[in-house]
Design an enzyme around this catalytic site. Sequence first.
Site, PDB file in Angstrom:
ATOM      1  N   HIS A 156      49.660  37.513  38.294  1.00 20.61           N
ATOM      2  CA  HIS A 156      49.281  36.123  38.580  1.00 20.61           C
ATOM      3  C   HIS A 156      50.256  35.154  37.882  1.00 20.61           C
ATOM      4  O   HIS A 156      50.687  34.170  38.482  1.00 20.61           O
ATOM      5  CB  HIS A 156      47.874  35.824  38.043  1.00 20.61           C
ATOM      6  CG  HIS A 156      46.758  36.574  38.702  1.00 20.61           C
ATOM      7  ND1 HIS A 156      45.783  37.223  37.992  1.00 20.61           N
ATOM      8  CD2 HIS A 156      46.441  36.764  40.016  1.00 20.61           C
ATOM      9  CE1 HIS A 156      44.909  37.773  38.818  1.00 20.61           C
ATOM     10  NE2 HIS A 156      45.293  37.535  40.056  1.00 20.61           N
ATOM     11  N   LYS A 188      30.595  38.500  43.347  1.00 17.20           N
ATOM     12  CA  LYS A 188      31.185  39.497  42.451  1.00 17.20           C
ATOM     13  C   LYS A 188      30.467  39.431  41.108  1.00 17.20           C
ATOM     14  O   LYS A 188      29.831  38.435  40.790  1.00 17.20           O
ATOM     15  CB  LYS A 188      32.673  39.199  42.259  1.00 17.20           C
ATOM     16  CG  LYS A 188      33.482  39.391  43.536  1.00 17.20           C
ATOM     17  CD  LYS A 188      34.969  39.162  43.286  1.00 17.20           C
ATOM     18  CE  LYS A 188      35.783  39.318  44.560  1.00 17.20           C
ATOM     19  NZ  LYS A 188      37.194  38.942  44.373  1.00 17.20           N
ATOM     20  N   ARG A 238      51.060  41.794  47.548  1.00 16.14           N
ATOM     21  CA  ARG A 238      51.569  42.949  46.824  1.00 16.14           C
ATOM     22  C   ARG A 238      52.011  44.052  47.769  1.00 16.14           C
ATOM     23  O   ARG A 238      53.075  44.584  47.683  1.00 16.14           O
ATOM     24  CB  ARG A 238      50.489  43.500  45.883  1.00 16.14           C
ATOM     25  CG  ARG A 238      50.369  42.736  44.602  1.00 16.14           C
ATOM     26  CD  ARG A 238      49.060  43.000  43.934  1.00 16.14           C
ATOM     27  NE  ARG A 238      47.963  42.487  44.725  1.00 16.14           N
ATOM     28  CZ  ARG A 238      46.719  42.406  44.289  1.00 16.14           C
ATOM     29  NH1 ARG A 238      46.425  42.823  43.092  1.00 16.14           N
ATOM     30  NH2 ARG A 238      45.781  41.908  45.058  1.00 16.14           N
TER      31      ARG A 238
END
Length: 170
Positions: free
Chosen positions: A19, A43, A92
């Site tokens: 990040h 979450k 990614r």
Amino acid sequence: MSGNVAIYPGSFDPLTNGHVDIIERGAEVFDRLVVLVAVNSGKDPLFTAEERVALIREVFKDNPKIVVDVFSGLLVDYMRFNDIRVVIRGLRAVSDFEYEFQMALVNRKMHREAETFFLAASEKYSYVSSRIVKEVFSLGACIEDLAPGPVIDAMRKKYGKLTTKGKKRD
Ligand code: ADP
């Protein structure tokens, strides 16, 4: 917000060096980068939204171009309200693509002016995720190359606390 502003939303539970890399690269291209911590009730976070915000502020305290905020609603509402058009997301691997592409399309459907800019993850952080950082730390591995110092300190305290309460996450 005036100038060329972009927003980088995420859970950041916790902030990782992956990040940090995206934030620093984003802040070089834009006049201002807003790191937006999402309060995601779906979450079960390790750090509260306030703790996540405080950690990110600590890491970037010397960079006036980086602003940290927290939000629990729709990203596009925050963008409209603050007059921000650009969303930054990191990619990614191919596995990130499907979800990220879907989010970019949904955001633009809800807010015509919203544009998502994808930054390719740096090679050395392409395997780093908040989940991996938490997992390897809880199993006793060194995460010095994976997360910034203040995050590592906070993880030590957090896991110490969880352990004494008998709720160690490992
Ligand atoms: P979310 O819960 O929204 O996926 P994250 O905090 O996990 O939030 O990630 C926020 C953004 O940062 C996402 O676009 C994610 O793909 C990207 N990201 C996460 N880890 C890395 C990394 N190591 N390198 C580059 N981008 C990353």
